[in-house]
Structures are given as structure tokens and as C-alpha cells.
Motif scaffolding. Structure first.
Motif, PDB file in Angstrom:
ATOM      1  N   LYS A   1       0.818  -1.215   0.000  1.00  0.00           N
ATOM      2  CA  LYS A   1       0.000   0.000   0.000  1.00  0.00           C
ATOM      3  C   LYS A   1       0.854   1.269   0.000  1.00  0.00           C
ATOM      4  O   LYS A   1       0.592   2.227   0.734  1.00  0.00           O
ATOM      5  N   LEU A   2       1.884   1.290  -0.861  1.00  0.00           N
ATOM      6  CA  LEU A   2       2.785   2.442  -0.926  1.00  0.00           C
ATOM      7  C   LEU A   2       2.127   3.643  -1.610  1.00  0.00           C
ATOM      8  O   LEU A   2       2.395   4.785  -1.261  1.00  0.00           O
ATOM      9  N   ASP A   3       1.296   3.357  -2.604  1.00  0.00           N
ATOM     10  CA  ASP A   3       0.564   4.415  -3.316  1.00  0.00           C
ATOM     11  C   ASP A   3      -0.754   3.821  -3.803  1.00  0.00           C
ATOM     12  O   ASP A   3      -0.928   3.573  -4.998  1.00  0.00           O
ATOM     13  N   PRO A   4      -1.680   3.574  -2.892  1.00  0.00           N
ATOM     14  CA  PRO A   4      -2.927   2.871  -3.245  1.00  0.00           C
ATOM     15  C   PRO A   4      -3.688   3.502  -4.396  1.00  0.00           C
ATOM     16  O   PRO A   4      -4.226   2.802  -5.252  1.00  0.00           O
ATOM     17  N   ALA A   5      -3.723   4.816  -4.442  1.00  0.00           N
ATOM     18  CA  ALA A   5      -4.495   5.494  -5.490  1.00  0.00           C
ATOM     19  C   ALA A   5      -3.848   5.352  -6.856  1.00  0.00           C
ATOM     20  O   ALA A   5      -4.532   5.262  -7.879  1.00  0.00           O
ATOM     21  N   GLY A   6      -2.519   5.328  -6.891  1.00  0.00           N
ATOM     22  CA  GLY A   6      -1.823   5.295  -8.165  1.00  0.00           C
ATOM     23  C   GLY A   6      -1.433   3.921  -8.656  1.00  0.00           C
ATOM     24  O   GLY A   6      -1.413   3.673  -9.861  1.00  0.00           O
ATOM     25  N   ASP A   7      -1.136   3.009  -7.738  1.00  0.00           N
ATOM     26  CA  ASP A   7      -0.561   1.725  -8.152  1.00  0.00           C
ATOM     27  C   ASP A   7      -1.549   0.821  -8.885  1.00  0.00           C
ATOM     28  O   ASP A   7      -1.162   0.089  -9.804  1.00  0.00           O
ATOM     29  N   GLU A   8      -2.793   0.838  -8.498  1.00  0.00           N
ATOM     30  CA  GLU A   8      -3.786   0.043  -9.220  1.00  0.00           C
ATOM     31  C   GLU A   8      -3.918   0.553 -10.659  1.00  0.00           C
ATOM     32  O   GLU A   8      -4.092  -0.230 -11.603  1.00  0.00           O
ATOM     33  N   LYS A   9      -3.807   1.868 -10.813  1.00  0.00           N
ATOM     34  CA  LYS A   9      -3.855   2.456 -12.152  1.00  0.00           C
ATOM     35  C   LYS A   9      -2.596   2.095 -12.934  1.00  0.00           C
ATOM     36  O   LYS A   9      -2.650   1.820 -14.133  1.00  0.00           O
ATOM     37  N   ARG A  10      -1.457   2.077 -12.252  1.00  0.00           N
ATOM     38  CA  ARG A  10      -0.211   1.703 -12.933  1.00  0.00           C
ATOM     39  C   ARG A  10      -0.281   0.271 -13.444  1.00  0.00           C
ATOM     40  O   ARG A  10       0.188  -0.020 -14.543  1.00  0.00           O
ATOM     41  N   LEU A  11      -0.872  -0.606 -12.660  1.00  0.00           N
ATOM     42  CA  LEU A  11      -0.983  -1.994 -13.092  1.00  0.00           C
ATOM     43  C   LEU A  11      -1.904  -2.109 -14.301  1.00  0.00           C
ATOM     44  O   LEU A  11      -1.618  -2.853 -15.246  1.00  0.00           O
ATOM     45  N   LEU A  12      -2.996  -1.362 -14.284  1.00  0.00           N
ATOM     46  CA  LEU A  12      -3.927  -1.368 -15.420  1.00  0.00           C
ATOM     47  C   LEU A  12      -3.238  -0.863 -16.685  1.00  0.00           C
ATOM     48  O   LEU A  12      -3.359  -1.464 -17.767  1.00  0.00           O
ATOM     49  N   VAL A  13      -2.488   0.221 -16.554  1.00  0.00           N
ATOM     50  CA  VAL A  13      -1.807   0.805 -17.702  1.00  0.00           C
ATOM     51  C   VAL A  13      -0.671  -0.101 -18.179  1.00  0.00           C
ATOM     52  O   VAL A  13      -0.453  -0.258 -19.386  1.00  0.00           O
ATOM     53  N   LEU A  14       0.061  -0.699 -17.237  1.00  0.00           N
ATOM     54  CA  LEU A  14       1.132  -1.615 -17.619  1.00  0.00           C
ATOM     55  C   LEU A  14       0.590  -2.773 -18.462  1.00  0.00           C
ATOM     56  O   LEU A  14       1.161  -3.146 -19.493  1.00  0.00           O
ATOM     57  N   LYS A  15      -0.535  -3.343 -18.016  1.00  0.00           N
ATOM     58  CA  LYS A  15      -1.120  -4.471 -18.752  1.00  0.00           C
ATOM     59  C   LYS A  15      -1.688  -4.020 -20.095  1.00  0.00           C
ATOM     60  O   LYS A  15      -1.693  -4.792 -21.053  1.00  0.00           O
ATOM     61  N   LYS A  16      -2.155  -2.796 -20.154  1.00  0.00           N
ATOM     62  CA  LYS A  16      -2.651  -2.287 -21.436  1.00  0.00           C
ATOM     63  C   LYS A  16      -1.499  -2.154 -22.417  1.00  0.00           C
ATOM     64  O   LYS A  16      -1.626  -2.498 -23.602  1.00  0.00           O
ATOM     65  N   ARG A  17      -0.373  -1.673 -21.945  1.00  0.00           N
ATOM     66  CA  ARG A  17       0.769  -1.442 -22.827  1.00  0.00           C
ATOM     67  C   ARG A  17       1.498  -2.737 -23.186  1.00  0.00           C
ATOM     68  O   ARG A  17       1.890  -2.931 -24.340  1.00  0.00           O
ATOM     69  N   PHE A  18       1.658  -3.639 -22.203  1.00  0.00           N
ATOM     70  CA  PHE A  18       2.487  -4.826 -22.426  1.00  0.00           C
ATOM     71  C   PHE A  18       1.717  -6.146 -22.376  1.00  0.00           C
ATOM     72  O   PHE A  18       2.323  -7.206 -22.487  1.00  0.00           O
ATOM     73  N   GLY A  19       0.406  -6.073 -22.231  1.00  0.00           N
ATOM     74  CA  GLY A  19      -0.391  -7.290 -22.241  1.00  0.00           C
ATOM     75  C   GLY A  19      -0.512  -7.935 -20.869  1.00  0.00           C
ATOM     76  O   GLY A  19       0.205  -7.601 -19.924  1.00  0.00           O
TER      77      GLY A  19
END
Length: 213
Positions: free
Chosen positions: A38-56
Motif C-alpha cells: 500500500k505504498l501508493d494505493p491510489a496510483g498503483d492500481e492504475k499503474r498496473l492497469l496501464v502496464l497491462k494495457k501497454r504490455f499485455g
């Protein structure tokens, strides 16, 4: 970017070192650790979504960059121009490629299953665009094929390479979208590509200004 090694604490001052993790599988692993902690709860879930969008979704030894694929497809089709008889199909394809980049077009939100979640990514998606821009520009300036003519034999001068990159940015983010009335939707992405060009390409700002008045 720094070289990756086992001693680097990427979770320190998170997410400052996030894009220093060049291996995408490792980046995803560290990101999931950050989510657990829980280092950045608001941002990290979004980062994971964007990472998977970009790299599958699936891990592989080398994960394809879907942002780069979309860019190259727009560049290739845009270079061929707009066909009067195929304009509707070309616009649909362009919208699909921009959707792959996370750009949501008006009246095209049915292209992706979860556009609302992507719209909410905001600054996280913009950071991913900045990373893509850096990666793309680095590959262009370091690529023998991109920086040469005559089948890769005769090198192009640095200024000519910069102008070629600038023209490609214009084609993908302004000229081709404008043929379908989509230039406004692409403006935020274009702004990041232009700013990155001016920052990372040698004499990029001067080249851009000379080409655009």
C-alpha cells in the motif's frame, strides 16, 4: 535510466524509480509488491492497469509493446494517405490504434471494454506516455535503420534525423488524425511527444521551432 541490479531498492521513495525497471516482468512484480505494501494505493492500481494495457496480460521473456505497435501502424497507414473509398474503415482502424495507446475518442468508447477505468488513469497514463516517448525516441536516435538511407549504408546527418522524427510525430499525432477530425482528442498525447522530442533529441527544440515557425 540506470542499470538494473539486485541491490537496487526500487520501492524506496516509490514510485520515483518505477521506470528504471527496464524488464517488464520485473517491473510488474515490483509494482505488485508496492500494491501489497500500500505504498501508493491510489496510483498503483492504475499503474498496473496501464502496464497491462501497454504490455499485455501474460508474462513472456520479451513482452511486446502495444503502444509501439499502435504507433507504427498509424505511421504506416498515415504515410499511405487517406482513401476516399476507404475513409470510414481507415478512421475505425485509427480509433482502434489510438485506443491501444489509451486515447479515448468521442463516440468510440465501445472499442474498449473498460473505458471508464482507463479515463480515470489520468496522470498515470500520462507518465506511461512519457516513458513511451523516451523509449521511442531513444530507439530512433540509436537505430541504424532509422538513421540511414540507401538500405542502411549511408548515415543521415543528425539534423536530418531529428527532422525525420519530427515529421513522424506530426504525421501520427496531428496530420493523419486531422484528416478524420480527431486531432483534438490526440492533443494531450501529442503534447507529451513534442515536449519529449524537444527534451531528448539533440537540438530538438531548435529543430522543432525551425520546422513549425
Amino acid at each position: 535510466m540506470t542499470m538494473q541490479n539486485e541491490k537496487t531498492d526500487y520501492l524506496s521513495e516509490w514510485p520515483a524509480h518505477y521506470y528504471e525497471i527496464e524488464d517488464i516482468n520485473e517491473r510488474e512484480r515490483i509494482l505488485k509488491l508496492a500494491i501489497e505494501q500500500k505504498l501508493d494505493p491510489a496510483g498503483d492500481e492504475k499503474r498496473l492497469l496501464v502496464l497491462k494495457k501497454r504490455f499485455g496480460e501474460k508474462q513472456a521473456e520479451k513482452r511486446a509493446d502495444h503502444f509501439l505497435h499502435a504507433w507504427m501502424m498509424i505511421q504506416a497507414t498515415g504515410a499511405g494517405g487517406v482513401s476516399f473509398f476507404q475513409k470510414k474503415r481507415q478512421k475505425k482502424e485509427l480509433c482502434r490504434y489510438f485506443s491501444q495507446l489509451g486515447i479515448q475518442m468521442e463516440k468510440t468508447k465501445n472499442v474498449e471494454k473498460e473505458p471508464d477505468r482507463e479515463d480515470a488513469c489520468g496522470y498515470v497514463l500520462e507518465e506511461e506516455w512519457k516513458n513511451f516517448a523516451y523509449t521511442y525516441l531513444a530507439s530512433c536516435t540509436g537505430s541504424r535503420a532509422y538513421c540511414s538511407t540507401l538500405f542502411g549504408i549511408v548515415p543521415i546527418k543528425d539534423a536530418a534525423v531529428a527532422e525525420k522524427i519530427a515529421k513522424d510525430i506530426d504525421l501520427v499525432t496531428k496530420d493523419y488524425p486531422a484528416a478524420f477530425g480527431l486531432e483534438e482528442a490526440v492533443r494531450p498525447f501529442r503534447s507529451i511527444m513534442v515536449d519529449s522530442f524537444c527534451q531528448y533529441v539533440p537540438n530538438g527544440e531548435a529543430v522543432w521551432k525551425s520546422m513549425h515557425g
